[in-house]
Scaffold this motif. Structure first.
Motif, PDB file in Angstrom:
ATOM      1  N   SER A  44       0.975  -1.255   0.144  1.00  8.19           N
ATOM      2  CA  SER A  44       0.029  -0.216   0.224  1.00  8.19           C
ATOM      3  C   SER A  44       1.028   1.384  -0.083  1.00  8.19           C
ATOM      4  N   SER A  45       0.261   2.416  -0.439  1.00  9.16           N
ATOM      5  CA  SER A  45       1.076   3.523  -0.657  1.00  9.16           C
ATOM      6  C   SER A  45       0.823   4.461   0.521  1.00  9.16           C
ATOM      7  N   ILE A  46       0.619   3.829   1.775  1.00  5.71           N
ATOM      8  CA  ILE A  46       0.155   4.569   3.084  1.00  5.71           C
ATOM      9  C   ILE A  46       1.312   5.188   3.707  1.00  5.71           C
ATOM     10  N   ILE A  47       2.458   4.731   3.538  1.00  4.71           N
ATOM     11  CA  ILE A  47       3.624   5.360   3.953  1.00  4.71           C
ATOM     12  C   ILE A  47       4.325   6.315   3.011  1.00  4.71           C
ATOM     13  N   PRO A  48       4.157   7.852   3.383  1.00  2.00           N
ATOM     14  CA  PRO A  48       4.657   8.659   2.673  1.00  2.00           C
ATOM     15  C   PRO A  48       6.448   8.897   2.699  1.00  2.00           C
ATOM     16  N   VAL A  49       6.982   9.401   1.729  1.00  2.00           N
ATOM     17  CA  VAL A  49       8.251   9.766   1.737  1.00  2.00           C
ATOM     18  C   VAL A  49       8.532  11.405   2.231  1.00  2.00           C
TER      19      VAL A  49
END
Length: 207
Positions: A44-49
């Motif tokens: 999932s793309s739940i953790i941003p950079v």
């Protein structure tokens, strides 16, 4: 555009009501950090950079109501003596506290966990005061080729609470345990059981 506003809060992903992102340390290392380091698809793309060492924790993106927020960030070099990482904005620094601890999965060390505390610059003096902001850094171990893609780490950022808050939280947890036990007792009974079993008939000795 309206849909985007509903799922993004302050630059971070917002989960639906009732959902929480609460991975184990092994899941965080193997299913998120490792694919990130190898530029592979994530679950999932739940953790941003986000560059955590750029500004004060109060300005970090995401929903401030969440107790724990997770970010991908490149690891920063620290001085061997002070173990400090100054923020670019100059409003404080992150300092490593405690010891490094390995993250074990399948009998092998797959990651390293370190804790950092945020010290805020005191404008009235040259001293820095330790704040309630802390974060746990998770980095890879045992994957030498991952360095080709850069020293990625994943960070769990949170704000420590006072002793009074911990006592209140512990009291609420005890109430929740009592409630769960009551619910389990009710749900676990069958339709034929309307109460405790009847007492056994008296024996001749009792008479």
């Amino acid at each position: 555009m309206e849909m985007e506003k509903r799922i993004v809060v302050n630059g971070g992903m917002r989960l639906p009501i009732g959902y929480r992102f609460h991975p184990t340390e092994q899941e965080l290392i193997l299913h998120y950090l490792l694919p990130k380091a190898f530029a592979s698809p994530l679950p999932s793309s739940i953790i941003p950079v986000f560059d955590l060492f750029f500004s004060h924790p109060l300005t970090f993106p995401g929903d401030s109501k969440e107790k724990h927020r997770y970010f991908f960030c490149k690891k920063k070099e620290v001085s061997s003596n002070e173990q400090r990482i100054k923020t670019v904005s100059g409003d404080g620094y992150w300092k490593h506290i405690g010891k490094e601890r390995p993250i074990i999965a399948c009998g092998k060390a797959v990651g390293i966990r370190r804790t950092l505390a945020f010290y805020e610059t005191n404008k009235s003096s040259s001293n820095c005061n330790r704040t309630r902001w802390s974060m746990t850094e998770y980095s890879l171990a045992g994957f030498a080729s991952a360095k080709v893609f850069g020293e990625w780490a994943v960070y769990n950022v949170y704000e420590r609470k006072g002793s009074k808050a911990r006592k209140q939280r512990k009291s609420r947890d005890m109430d929740d345990e009592d409630l769960s036990c009551s619910i389990h007792f009710i749900v676990g009974s069958s339709d034929h059981e309307t109460g405790p079993p009847p007492p056994s008939p008296p024996t001749s000795a009792d008479e």
